[in-house]
Every structure is written in structure tokens, then in C-alpha cells.
Design a protein around this motif. Structure first.
Motif, PDB file in Angstrom:
ATOM      1  N   MET A   9     -16.456 -24.355 -39.802  1.00 26.67           N
ATOM      2  CA  MET A   9     -17.894 -24.311 -40.081  1.00 26.67           C
ATOM      3  C   MET A   9     -18.684 -24.227 -38.776  1.00 26.67           C
ATOM      4  SD  MET A   9     -20.299 -23.960 -42.096  1.00 26.67           S
ATOM      5  CE  MET A   9     -19.546 -24.116 -43.668  1.00 26.67           C
ATOM      6  N   ARG A  10     -18.282 -24.985 -37.753  1.00 25.61           N
ATOM      7  CA  ARG A  10     -18.966 -24.931 -36.460  1.00 25.61           C
ATOM      8  C   ARG A  10     -18.866 -23.532 -35.843  1.00 25.61           C
ATOM      9  NH1 ARG A  10     -17.887 -30.394 -32.916  1.00 25.61           N
ATOM     10  NH2 ARG A  10     -18.721 -31.878 -34.406  1.00 25.61           N
ATOM     11  N   LEU A  11     -17.665 -22.919 -35.962  1.00 25.63           N
ATOM     12  CA  LEU A  11     -17.500 -21.554 -35.442  1.00 25.63           C
ATOM     13  C   LEU A  11     -18.408 -20.574 -36.180  1.00 25.63           C
ATOM     14  CD1 LEU A  11     -13.636 -21.330 -34.928  1.00 25.63           C
ATOM     15  CD2 LEU A  11     -15.379 -20.895 -33.198  1.00 25.63           C
ATOM     16  N   THR A  12     -18.487 -20.731 -37.484  1.00 19.91           N
ATOM     17  CA  THR A  12     -19.353 -19.843 -38.275  1.00 19.91           C
ATOM     18  C   THR A  12     -20.802 -19.980 -37.835  1.00 19.91           C
ATOM     19  OG1 THR A  12     -17.849 -19.995 -40.148  1.00 19.91           O
ATOM     20  CG2 THR A  12     -20.096 -19.271 -40.615  1.00 19.91           C
ATOM     21  N   ARG A  13     -21.236 -21.197 -37.673  1.00 16.64           N
ATOM     22  CA  ARG A  13     -22.633 -21.426 -37.264  1.00 16.64           C
ATOM     23  C   ARG A  13     -22.890 -20.907 -35.853  1.00 16.64           C
ATOM     24  NH1 ARG A  13     -22.804 -27.460 -39.761  1.00 16.64           N
ATOM     25  NH2 ARG A  13     -23.204 -26.840 -41.925  1.00 16.64           N
ATOM     26  N   ALA A  14     -21.938 -21.122 -34.936  1.00 20.24           N
ATOM     27  CA  ALA A  14     -22.113 -20.652 -33.550  1.00 20.24           C
ATOM     28  C   ALA A  14     -22.165 -19.125 -33.513  1.00 20.24           C
ATOM     29  CB  ALA A  14     -20.972 -21.167 -32.676  1.00 20.24           C
ATOM     30  N   ARG A  15     -21.334 -18.471 -34.289  1.00 22.21           N
ATOM     31  CA  ARG A  15     -21.366 -16.996 -34.336  1.00 22.21           C
ATOM     32  C   ARG A  15     -22.689 -16.505 -34.923  1.00 22.21           C
ATOM     33  NH1 ARG A  15     -15.590 -17.432 -35.962  1.00 22.21           N
ATOM     34  NH2 ARG A  15     -16.374 -17.541 -38.090  1.00 22.21           N
ATOM     35  N   ARG A  16     -23.170 -17.196 -35.942  1.00 24.60           N
ATOM     36  CA  ARG A  16     -24.456 -16.788 -36.548  1.00 24.60           C
ATOM     37  C   ARG A  16     -25.606 -16.938 -35.565  1.00 24.60           C
ATOM     38  NH1 ARG A  16     -23.840 -19.619 -42.453  1.00 24.60           N
ATOM     39  NH2 ARG A  16     -22.401 -18.095 -43.327  1.00 24.60           N
ATOM     40  N   ARG A  17     -25.607 -18.047 -34.815  1.00 25.81           N
ATOM     41  CA  ARG A  17     -26.679 -18.245 -33.836  1.00 25.81           C
ATOM     42  C   ARG A  17     -26.616 -17.163 -32.750  1.00 25.81           C
ATOM     43  NH1 ARG A  17     -26.151 -23.886 -35.192  1.00 25.81           N
ATOM     44  NH2 ARG A  17     -24.358 -24.220 -33.832  1.00 25.81           N
ATOM     45  N   ALA A  18     -25.397 -16.847 -32.290  1.00 26.48           N
ATOM     46  CA  ALA A  18     -25.253 -15.807 -31.267  1.00 26.48           C
ATOM     47  C   ALA A  18     -25.698 -14.456 -31.807  1.00 26.48           C
ATOM     48  CB  ALA A  18     -23.800 -15.739 -30.788  1.00 26.48           C
ATOM     49  N   ALA A  19     -25.328 -14.134 -33.045  1.00 25.37           N
ATOM     50  CA  ALA A  19     -25.723 -12.854 -33.653  1.00 25.37           C
ATOM     51  C   ALA A  19     -27.229 -12.777 -33.831  1.00 25.37           C
ATOM     52  CB  ALA A  19     -25.016 -12.670 -34.991  1.00 25.37           C
ATOM     53  N   ALA A  20     -27.840 -13.890 -34.226  1.00 20.28           N
ATOM     54  CA  ALA A  20     -29.297 -13.904 -34.403  1.00 20.28           C
ATOM     55  C   ALA A  20     -30.001 -13.676 -33.070  1.00 20.28           C
ATOM     56  CB  ALA A  20     -29.744 -15.225 -35.024  1.00 20.28           C
ATOM     57  N   LEU A  21     -29.503 -14.294 -32.006  1.00 21.79           N
ATOM     58  CA  LEU A  21     -30.106 -14.090 -30.685  1.00 21.79           C
ATOM     59  C   LEU A  21     -29.909 -12.643 -30.223  1.00 21.79           C
ATOM     60  CD1 LEU A  21     -29.125 -17.396 -28.846  1.00 21.79           C
ATOM     61  CD2 LEU A  21     -31.437 -16.594 -29.388  1.00 21.79           C
ATOM     62  N   MET A  22     -28.735 -12.077 -30.506  1.00 19.56           N
ATOM     63  CA  MET A  22     -28.462 -10.698 -30.085  1.00 19.56           C
ATOM     64  C   MET A  22     -29.364  -9.713 -30.829  1.00 19.56           C
ATOM     65  SD  MET A  22     -24.301 -11.044 -29.710  1.00 19.56           S
ATOM     66  CE  MET A  22     -23.943  -9.385 -30.072  1.00 19.56           C
TER      67      MET A  22
ATOM     68  N   HIS B 166     -34.516 -15.693 -33.762  1.00 18.90           N
ATOM     69  CA  HIS B 166     -34.390 -17.007 -33.163  1.00 18.90           C
ATOM     70  C   HIS B 166     -32.953 -17.508 -33.398  1.00 18.90           C
ATOM     71  CE1 HIS B 166     -35.011 -17.940 -37.345  1.00 18.90           C
ATOM     72  NE2 HIS B 166     -34.644 -19.203 -37.115  1.00 18.90           N
ATOM     73  N   GLY B 167     -32.482 -18.280 -32.508  1.00 19.43           N
ATOM     74  CA  GLY B 167     -31.114 -18.761 -32.570  1.00 19.43           C
ATOM     75  C   GLY B 167     -31.010 -20.117 -33.187  1.00 19.43           C
ATOM     76  N   GLY B 168     -31.967 -20.557 -33.901  1.00 22.61           N
ATOM     77  CA  GLY B 168     -31.930 -21.883 -34.483  1.00 22.61           C
ATOM     78  C   GLY B 168     -32.706 -22.845 -33.623  1.00 22.61           C
TER      79      GLY B 168
ATOM     80  N   ARG C 182     -26.124 -11.317 -22.321  1.00 19.65           N
ATOM     81  CA  ARG C 182     -27.556 -11.557 -22.092  1.00 19.65           C
ATOM     82  C   ARG C 182     -28.048 -12.808 -22.823  1.00 19.65           C
ATOM     83  NH1 ARG C 182     -29.361  -6.830 -24.348  1.00 19.65           N
ATOM     84  NH2 ARG C 182     -27.746  -5.456 -23.656  1.00 19.65           N
ATOM     85  N   VAL C 183     -27.525 -13.060 -24.013  1.00 21.06           N
ATOM     86  CA  VAL C 183     -28.001 -14.210 -24.791  1.00 21.06           C
ATOM     87  C   VAL C 183     -27.141 -15.449 -24.586  1.00 21.06           C
ATOM     88  CG1 VAL C 183     -29.035 -12.745 -26.558  1.00 21.06           C
ATOM     89  CG2 VAL C 183     -26.717 -13.636 -26.903  1.00 21.06           C
ATOM     90  N   TRP C 184     -26.034 -15.334 -23.852  1.00 27.07           N
ATOM     91  CA  TRP C 184     -25.123 -16.466 -23.659  1.00 27.07           C
ATOM     92  C   TRP C 184     -25.827 -17.708 -23.105  1.00 27.07           C
ATOM     93  CZ3 TRP C 184     -20.468 -17.363 -25.514  1.00 27.07           C
ATOM     94  CH2 TRP C 184     -19.699 -18.389 -24.969  1.00 27.07           C
ATOM     95  N   PRO C 185     -26.692 -17.545 -22.076  1.00 26.37           N
ATOM     96  CA  PRO C 185     -27.374 -18.756 -21.553  1.00 26.37           C
ATOM     97  C   PRO C 185     -28.318 -19.395 -22.573  1.00 26.37           C
ATOM     98  CG  PRO C 185     -27.577 -16.920 -20.001  1.00 26.37           C
ATOM     99  CD  PRO C 185     -26.984 -16.381 -21.249  1.00 26.37           C
TER     100      PRO C 185
END
Length: 192
Positions: free
Chosen positions: A166-179, A183-185, A127-130
Motif C-alpha cells: 500500500m505504501r508503494l502504491t501511494r508513493a508511486r501515485r504521489r510521484a505520478a501526480a507530481l510528474m 499536487h503530490g498530496g 525533476r520531481v524527486w526532491p
């Protein structure tokens, strides 16, 4: 129960073998018990030895009485060795159910509760992927769907391996925040 099968017997061969067995059965069982511990295995070995002795009836009759016990002991010994070799072959080909072959298959499958949680997480992520930035989408897709390692990702994104982590960590955090509904950043996309 020991069975006497004497080939080409005129009647006196079975009587001879019965007498021989009655005299030396304790000796035969004692020799078999030296090789195996199970009473059933011992009886099988003695039966095989008696069968071999029945085939050698003429030899047994020709032996001097002092040599007869040694011949019987050697026959039982050789039958015990053959029996143990055969059991070793059989044991190599039998899969014991307690060896864990079923446990390994069952343990590789996650429990149903975990599967349900994974499906919920996957639904939430889809749901949050887009809403994720395209770079995060591509990075997460390459890492988790394609299974690329950090060296391959560093080459694809033209950066160092440490930067990929570091990029993977940030991308996972943004996805988790959206889920979670947060806000996803500042780079999260929204559609109107």
C-alpha cells in the motif's frame, strides 16, 4: 564421380575395382539410400565405402562370388552408420541462425520508442524527486534501485508486508501526480 585409389596397385587393382563398382554400384547406392535421404550424402557414403573396399583388395579377390555382394553391402552399411554419427556430432556443434539465438538478444532490448519514453519518464521523475517526501524517496529507491523485496522493505520500515504494498502504491501515485504537474498530496515538500 567415384575415385578409385588402390594402394600398392600394379595396374590391375584399379581395373578390378572399376569392374566391381560397375557390377555393384546400384546395390551400393540402394543400401546407402536406405540410411540417408540426400543424394549428396549417398554419394559421400558410397565414395567412403569404395575407399574402404580399395584398402581390402586382397580380401575382395579371395572372397567367393556369392559372398562378395554381402561384403559390399556390409561395408556400405558401416560407412553409412559412421557418416550419420559424424553428422550428428557436426550438427551438435553448429549453431543455426534460425534457432533464435539472435532473436533472444534483440528481443531483450526494448524498441527505441520505448527507450525514449523511459528516458523522458526518468527525466520527469528526477525533476520531481526532491518534491517527494523522504519516506517515499527511500521506499522507491530501495524497491526499484536496490531491488529489495517486500519482506525486506517491511523489515526496514517496521511494518507488515501488506502495508509495504500500500505504501508503494501511494508513493508511486504521489510521484505520478507530481510528474503530471498536479499536487503530490499534503506531504509533498516545496522549496522556496
Amino acid at each position: 564421380m567415384i575415385v578409385f585409389t588402390v594402394p600398392g596397385d600394379g595396374g590391375d587393382g584399379a581395373a578390378f575395382m572399376q569392374d566391381l563398382y560397375d557390377r555393384y554400384s546400384r546395390l551400393m547406392f540402394a543400401e546407402a539410400l536406405r540410411r540417408v535421404s540426400s543424394r549428396q550424402d549417398c554419394e559421400d557414403i558410397v565414395q567412403d565405402a569404395v575407399t574402404k573396399l580399395c584398402e581390402k583388395l586382397d580380401t575382395l579377390r579371395a572372397l567367393p562370388p556369392a559372398a562378395l555382394p554381402a561384403y559390399i553391402i556390409l561395408t556400405v552399411k558401416h560407412e553409412a552408420i559412421n557418416y550419420l554419427r559424424h553428422q550428428a556430432v557436426v550438427n551438435r556443434h553448429i549453431a543455426d541462425l534460425d534457432d533464435g539465438c539472435l532473436d533472444e538478444r534483440e528481443s531483450s532490448e526494448p524498441p527505441p520508442e520505448e527507450v525514449a519514453e523511459l528516458r523522458e519518464g526518468l527525466d520527469s521523475l528526477s525533476r520531481v524527486w526532491p518534491l517527494l517526501p523522504e519516506e517515499d524517496q527511500e521506499l522507491l529507491y530501495r524497491k526499484y534501485a536496490l531491488g529489495q523485496d517486500n519482506a525486506e522493505l517491511a523489515e526496514a520500515f517496521h511494518c507488515r508486508r501488506d502495508s509495504v504494498r500500500m505504501r508503494l502504491t501511494r508513493a508511486r501515485r504521489r510521484a505520478a501526480a507530481l510528474m503530471k504537474g498536479g499536487h503530490g498530496g499534503d506531504k509533498a515538500r516545496t522549496f522556496a
